[in-house]
Motif scaffolding. Sequence first.
Motif, PDB file in Angstrom:
ATOM      1  N   PHE A 184       0.824  -1.199   0.000  1.00 21.68           N
ATOM      2  CA  PHE A 184       0.000   0.000   0.000  1.00 21.68           C
ATOM      3  C   PHE A 184       0.865   1.258   0.000  1.00 21.68           C
ATOM      4  O   PHE A 184       0.533   2.245  -0.652  1.00 21.68           O
ATOM      5  N   CYS A 241       0.452   4.007  -2.820  1.00 22.78           N
ATOM      6  CA  CYS A 241      -0.005   5.342  -2.418  1.00 22.78           C
ATOM      7  C   CYS A 241       1.033   6.400  -2.771  1.00 22.78           C
ATOM      8  O   CYS A 241       0.692   7.504  -3.209  1.00 22.78           O
ATOM      9  N   ALA A 283      -9.931  -0.775  -9.978  1.00 30.00           N
ATOM     10  CA  ALA A 283      -8.562  -0.867  -9.461  1.00 30.00           C
ATOM     11  C   ALA A 283      -7.618  -1.410 -10.529  1.00 30.00           C
ATOM     12  O   ALA A 283      -6.475  -0.953 -10.639  1.00 30.00           O
ATOM     13  N   ASP A 322      -5.332  -2.723  -0.377  1.00 29.44           N
ATOM     14  CA  ASP A 322      -5.752  -1.331  -0.338  1.00 29.44           C
ATOM     15  C   ASP A 322      -6.402  -1.083   1.022  1.00 29.44           C
ATOM     16  O   ASP A 322      -6.823  -2.028   1.697  1.00 29.44           O
TER      17      ASP A 322
END
Length: 313
Positions: A101, A105, A275, A180
């Motif tokens: 993640f 991110c 996604a 996520d």
Amino acid sequence: MPKENHSLSVEFVLTGFSDHPELKTLLFVVFFAIYLITMVGNLGLVALIYVERQLHTPMYIFLCNLALMDSCCSCAITPKMLENLFSKDKMISFYECMAQFYFLCLAETAECFLLAAMAYDRYVAICSPLHYHTRMSKTLCIQMTIGAYIAGNVHPIIEESFLLRLTFCGSHQINHFFCDVLPLYRLSCVDPYVNELVVLIVAGSILVLTITVVLISYFRILFTIFTMKSKEGRGKALSTCASHFLSVSIFYGSLLFMYTRPSSFKEGDKDVPVAIFYTIVIPLLNPFIYTLRNKEVINAIKRIVKKRKFCST
């Protein structure tokens, strides 16, 4: 709560595409091919911009870093997804989950700011061409790039620090192909209201800020273009912005659909197609969007090919 929930020793199961086991070989081939093309396209673009001194301008410096972030995004997601297609347990540790993640991110946040910087660069180039080199200096370009990376690192640190307050005492099955925050919130035994609020405030602020810069820049650009008397000038100005505007529209459109829907914190399986688009398809498309319609990049490729032919003879 059991002790292990607080010790970061918990493991999750990424279900991925388990609903279609008969397609795992086909999915592996398709996604592996996409991964190879993505990495070659983006890293090739980075190498081209680095080698060609004529491309050492603010726009291409931003584009170089955008390609790096697309590579980072693809590396964070695709290898684990390919492994899980043939894995029996499909396990991922909490540490791996956090790392996955974090890099995703980082890539997505930095890309938001880089796209905004590229929009501002096009605004200055078209609306104030005589002052371009003073208003868009290399120093400012480097500062904006560093700022994008700082924001890209700060955002996941904030999200993950709040993620540590959650405990997972029930099902550890994530109905997704990567880690996520939204699927993790659905598994939490603690009310994730604070986490959801942080996502809305932090991620929402980033989207609002960068989209505002993009929209203002393009409104000014379009106004300037439509007031041009020369048709040739209008066509040239539009062509320089077309690829960037297309990339911006695809990128922000998928992110807004993913994270701003009222039901986005509750739905699971419906997140997967979106996604796939913003983590796998967009990094694949960007190198082609920015090269096929860009004469300077195409000319740079031709020069390198000619040099290699000359050296070989």
